[in-house]
Design an enzyme around this catalytic site. Sequence first.
Site, PDB file in Angstrom:
ATOM      1  N   CYS A 178       0.767  -0.999  -0.234  1.00  0.00           N
ATOM      2  CA  CYS A 178       0.352   0.114   0.255  1.00  0.00           C
ATOM      3  C   CYS A 178       1.290   1.305  -0.173  1.00  0.00           C
ATOM      4  O   CYS A 178       2.226   1.230  -0.650  1.00  0.00           O
ATOM      5  CB  CYS A 178      -0.621   0.273   0.822  1.00  0.00           C
ATOM      6  SG  CYS A 178      -0.267  -0.206   2.836  1.00  0.00           S
ATOM      7  N   THR A 179       0.427   2.271   0.460  1.00  0.00           N
ATOM      8  CA  THR A 179       1.291   3.874   0.042  1.00  0.00           C
ATOM      9  C   THR A 179       2.610   3.932   0.890  1.00  0.00           C
ATOM     10  O   THR A 179       3.226   4.128   1.073  1.00  0.00           O
ATOM     11  CB  THR A 179       0.345   4.774   0.325  1.00  0.00           C
ATOM     12  OG1 THR A 179      -0.989   5.066  -0.485  1.00  0.00           O
ATOM     13  CG2 THR A 179       1.014   6.419  -0.186  1.00  0.00           C
TER      14      THR A 179
END
Length: 305
Positions: A178-179
Site C-alpha cells: 500500500c502507500t
Amino acid sequence: MHPSARRVLTFYKFIQLPSPDQDRDEIEAFGETIALKGTILLALEGINGTVIASQEGLEKLVTFLQQRYGEMTFKWSAVNEENRGFLRYKVKVKPEIVSFGVSDLDMSLTGEHVNAQRWNELVDDPDVLVIDTRNHYEIDIGTFDQAVSPETESFREFPQWVEENLDPSKHQKVAMFCTGGIRCEKASAYVRAQGIDEVFQLDGGILQYLEDTENADSRWQGECFVFDNRVTVDHSLNKGKYDQCHACRLPLTVEQMLHEKYVKGVSCEFCFDQQTPEQRERFAQRELQMLSLIHISEPTRPLYI
C-alpha cells in the site's frame, strides 16, 4: 538541522488502548505545548497520526509517545512548497485508525515485513500472488509489475474481495503493498486469518520502496497517489503530473481538467452528474473559504497511509 526548523512526522501503531478518550485529552494537551499542527487518530486498536512542528518539538513528541506506547513506526519528511503543513491541530477518537470494518481482527497475524530488495524477488516470483491493497483510483495511476487490483472503491471492500477471490489451496504465497504500510497491517492479518500462511508486506509501503530503489532496479510503473497537496509523486518522490478534484478527491490529468464539467474545487467529469445544484453551490462556497484561508495560513496535509 536547526532545532527550530519545521518537519513532518507520520506514525502509527496497532496497540490496545483501554481509554482512547483519556489518551486524546492528554495527547491534545501535550501537542499544544509544542505548537503541533496536524491530525492524530486514536481508537481501541491503536494510534495513527500526521503532524508538523519544529524538529525540537517533534523529538519531544516522539519521546512522549514512546514512553506511552513503546516503539512504533515513525516517518520523517521535509516541509516543502507542496506540503507546508496543516491549518489546525486535531486529536480524534474513531472506531478504527484505518477503516476496515472487521471486528476482532487479530493484529498479531500480520505478514512478514520485507525490504525493497526482497520485494523485487517476490514480484519476480511467478508463484507469488502480488496484491495492491489500495483503491482503484490509486492503482490506475501507478502500481507494481504483475500486481492484482481488487478494484475497490474503499478499503472496507477489501475483506469481501479476499473472501471471493483468494483460495488457500491455490494461493499459498501472497505479497501485498500500500502507500505507507498501514493498510497492509490489517490486510495481511485478514489474509492470514483466512488460512494463507505465507504472507508478505512491503515494509514502509510504496513510498519507502521509491526512496530505497534506483530506477534501474525498480519494478514500479507510473506515479504514486499520496494523501497531501502533491496528489501524486514520481519515482524520485517529486510532485507528479496529476492534480485533484476537491469534490470527489479523484486524481486528474491536465487533459481532464480541461473538460467542460471541471470547475476547480466544485466538480469534474466523474462527479458532476452525481451532484445536485445545491451541492455544487456548497462546494463553490467551500472553495472560496479555502482560498481565503490559504492567503492567511498554510494548506492542509491529510493523514499518510
